[in-house]
Design a protein around this motif. Structure first.
Motif, PDB file in Angstrom:
ATOM      1  N   GLY A 317       0.822  -1.197   0.000  1.00 38.43           N
ATOM      2  CA  GLY A 317       0.000   0.000   0.000  1.00 38.43           C
ATOM      3  C   GLY A 317       0.856   1.246   0.000  1.00 38.43           C
ATOM      4  N   LYS A 318       0.217   2.383   0.055  1.00 33.75           N
ATOM      5  CA  LYS A 318       0.922   3.660  -0.023  1.00 33.75           C
ATOM      6  C   LYS A 318       1.949   3.816   1.090  1.00 33.75           C
ATOM      7  CE  LYS A 318       0.203   8.652  -0.286  1.00 33.75           C
ATOM      8  NZ  LYS A 318      -0.782   9.756  -0.368  1.00 33.75           N
ATOM      9  N   SER A 319       1.608   3.375   2.306  1.00 34.56           N
ATOM     10  CA  SER A 319       2.520   3.567   3.438  1.00 34.56           C
ATOM     11  C   SER A 319       3.858   2.868   3.220  1.00 34.56           C
ATOM     12  CB  SER A 319       1.879   3.063   4.731  1.00 34.56           C
ATOM     13  OG  SER A 319       1.612   1.673   4.658  1.00 34.56           O
ATOM     14  N   THR A 320       3.827   1.718   2.529  1.00 33.19           N
ATOM     15  CA  THR A 320       5.083   1.009   2.248  1.00 33.19           C
ATOM     16  C   THR A 320       5.983   1.840   1.355  1.00 33.19           C
ATOM     17  OG1 THR A 320       3.977  -1.143   2.443  1.00 33.19           O
ATOM     18  CG2 THR A 320       6.077  -1.096   1.260  1.00 33.19           C
ATOM     19  N   SER A 341       9.341   2.959  -7.452  1.00 32.57           N
ATOM     20  CA  SER A 341       8.489   3.997  -8.046  1.00 32.57           C
ATOM     21  C   SER A 341       7.586   3.407  -9.119  1.00 32.57           C
ATOM     22  CB  SER A 341       9.362   5.116  -8.626  1.00 32.57           C
ATOM     23  OG  SER A 341      10.149   5.715  -7.626  1.00 32.57           O
ATOM     24  N   LYS A 342       8.137   2.519  -9.938  1.00 34.70           N
ATOM     25  CA  LYS A 342       7.317   1.868 -10.970  1.00 34.70           C
ATOM     26  C   LYS A 342       6.223   1.007 -10.330  1.00 34.70           C
ATOM     27  CE  LYS A 342      10.335  -0.203 -13.625  1.00 34.70           C
ATOM     28  NZ  LYS A 342      10.761  -0.988 -14.820  1.00 34.70           N
ATOM     29  N   LYS A 348      -1.143   2.097  -8.490  1.00 32.03           N
ATOM     30  CA  LYS A 348      -1.937   3.329  -8.400  1.00 32.03           C
ATOM     31  C   LYS A 348      -1.790   3.975  -7.026  1.00 32.03           C
ATOM     32  CE  LYS A 348      -3.562   2.671 -12.531  1.00 32.03           C
ATOM     33  NZ  LYS A 348      -3.070   3.458 -13.674  1.00 32.03           N
ATOM     34  N   ARG A 349      -0.621   3.758  -6.398  1.00 32.62           N
ATOM     35  CA  ARG A 349      -0.332   4.351  -5.105  1.00 32.62           C
ATOM     36  C   ARG A 349       0.608   5.529  -5.330  1.00 32.62           C
ATOM     37  NH1 ARG A 349      -4.133   2.108  -1.771  1.00 32.62           N
ATOM     38  NH2 ARG A 349      -4.217  -0.121  -2.091  1.00 32.62           N
ATOM     39  N   LEU A 350       0.072   6.664  -5.680  1.00 31.69           N
ATOM     40  CA  LEU A 350       0.892   7.804  -6.038  1.00 31.69           C
ATOM     41  C   LEU A 350       1.594   8.362  -4.801  1.00 31.69           C
ATOM     42  CD1 LEU A 350      -1.402   9.690  -8.563  1.00 31.69           C
ATOM     43  CD2 LEU A 350       0.201   7.843  -8.952  1.00 31.69           C
ATOM     44  N   VAL A 351       2.878   8.622  -4.948  1.00 30.73           N
ATOM     45  CA  VAL A 351       3.657   9.216  -3.867  1.00 30.73           C
ATOM     46  C   VAL A 351       3.822  10.705  -4.142  1.00 30.73           C
ATOM     47  CG1 VAL A 351       4.879   7.095  -3.328  1.00 30.73           C
ATOM     48  CG2 VAL A 351       5.809   8.626  -5.054  1.00 30.73           C
TER      49      VAL A 351
END
Length: 395
Positions: A317-320, A341-342, A348-351
């Motif tokens: 998920g995003k937190s990772t 990043s890829k 679809k977890r935009l940073v």
């Protein structure tokens, strides 16, 4: 003078635009959905309608159908849609409309309205429904009492949760049940008052109410997650003593506690124990290990467990990504940062743009221009156009 007039004009325009427009009369809705429409077709029509003004109009008319009023799912979906759009006045409009039907004399129907109000922070409305129940010859039992507790908990009014829990049972001759205690324990844990939550375990025992797995998981998360590892261990021991079998959430709470204590070796052993007990680790299990190794500055181990996450069919998920990408950049491993990043785009977890920019800059400095360009292109495809990511010239 002109500036003051302009300011007044702006405030007036804003106040008008912030208010929902008036809802048309329900007569047009009656024509559209038909007199003999089934409850199922009414739900379908509502779900397909995109204009919220029309949703309110249609919902009010559909509520005339007795079968429709038994469909709790469409109530939840409709209220959620209005809440997301910040149309709280319209939520009040459709729920207050329900009071004219005979269902309002049933406690379950009142409990539903109380819960719906509370779920979206409208605790005062929830309290009003509860207070009006005697006027409708509707008895208040632990069912509606629990809904009111949840309403205040979901509205983050934790002081009211405790007040209602302490005062109402005696006044109304209601005996709190397991759901009551779990709701209050969760509220205490959410407000950071773990000691108050733990004290309820003794009270439950005196009242003959046995804590369940949900009770223990709340307390485990509150203890381990807030740096109170020893408390967590005592709760874990009590859970086993009462023959309550830990599930993946129990283990995740402990894994998180071990990570916070920088005891990743023990965390790895616990993960193996979890597997031996035929419990499948999830994204939170691996996430705790990754955070632990990052906090201990161990790049290779963090990379290993990230890949193990994927190998175990757990999608990060995003937190990772928020945890790993800056850490990997700090360690100068821009090849792995590029891989991460890829993966983030793939999931679809935009940073944040700043984090992604670090990866692009690092790739550029290492003359990995092709990878940097690929990342920028992926950023554009995934909605990063406004961030204007640039590739630095390689020195």
């Amino acid at each position: 003078m002109a500036m003051a007039s302009l300011s007044r004009l702006f405030r007036r325009a804003y106040s008008i635009s912030a208010q929902p427009a008036a809802i048309p009369p329900a007569s047009s809705a009656a024509v559209e959905i038909g007199k003999d429409a089934s409850a199922k077709s009414l739900c379908s029509i509502l779900n397909k309608e995109r204009k919220l003004k029309r949703v309110v109009e249609l919902f009010k008319h559909a509520s005339e159908n007795e079968r429709f009023r038994t469909k709790s799912g469409i109530y939840e979906t409709t209220v959620r849609r209005l809440a997301v759009a910040q149309r709280f006045r319209w939520i009040e409009e459709i729920l207050e409309e329900q009071k004219k039907y005979r269902d309002i004399s049933k406690e379950g129907f009142n409990a539903r309205l109380i819960s719906l109000y509370g779920r979206y922070g409208m605790a005062d409305n929830a309290q009003k429904v509860f207070d009006e129940m005697p006027d409708r010859n509707c008895k208040r039992t632990v069912l509606s009492f629990n809904s009111l507790l949840s309403a205040y908990a979901n509205s983050m009014k934790f002081d009211k949760v405790d007040k209602v829990f302490r005062e109402l049972p005696g006044k109304l001759n209601i005996e709190p049940d397991l759901i009551s205690y779990n709701t209050v324990i969760k509220a205490f844990c959410d407000m950071g008052s773990l000691d108050s939550g733990l004290s309820l375990l003794d009270e439950m025992e005196k009242k003959g109410v046995e804590p369940d797995l949900f009770t223990f998981n709340l307390l485990l998360k509150g203890s381990y997650g807030n740096g109170q590892f020893e408390n967590g261990e005592r709760i874990w021991a009590l859970m086993l003593e009462k023959n309550v079998v830990p599930d993946v959430r129990s283990y995740n709470a402990k894994l998180n506690g071990l990570a916070l204590e920088k005891r990743t070796k023990d965390a790895v052993e616990l993960l193996e124990q979890l597997k031996m007990n035929s419990i499948k680790p999830d994204v939170y299990s691996f996430g705790s290990l990754i955070r632990g190794f990052v906090s201990e500055d161990k790049l290779d181990e963090a990379k290993h467990w990230y890949r193990e996450m994927w190998n175990s069919d757990c999608k990060p998920g995003k937190s990772t990504f928020v945890t790993l990408i800056p850490f990997v950049c700090d360690k100068g491993d821009f090849s792995f940062a590029f891989e991460l990043s890829k993966d983030a785009f793939r999931r679809k977890r935009l940073v944040d743009e700043a984090v992604l920019q670090r990866v692009v800059d690092g790739l550029g400095k290492e003359s990995n221009v092709k990878e940097a360009e690929e990342l920028v292109q992926l950023g554009k495809i995934n909605g990063y156009r406004r961030f204007n990511l640039t590739i630095p010239s390689a020195e």
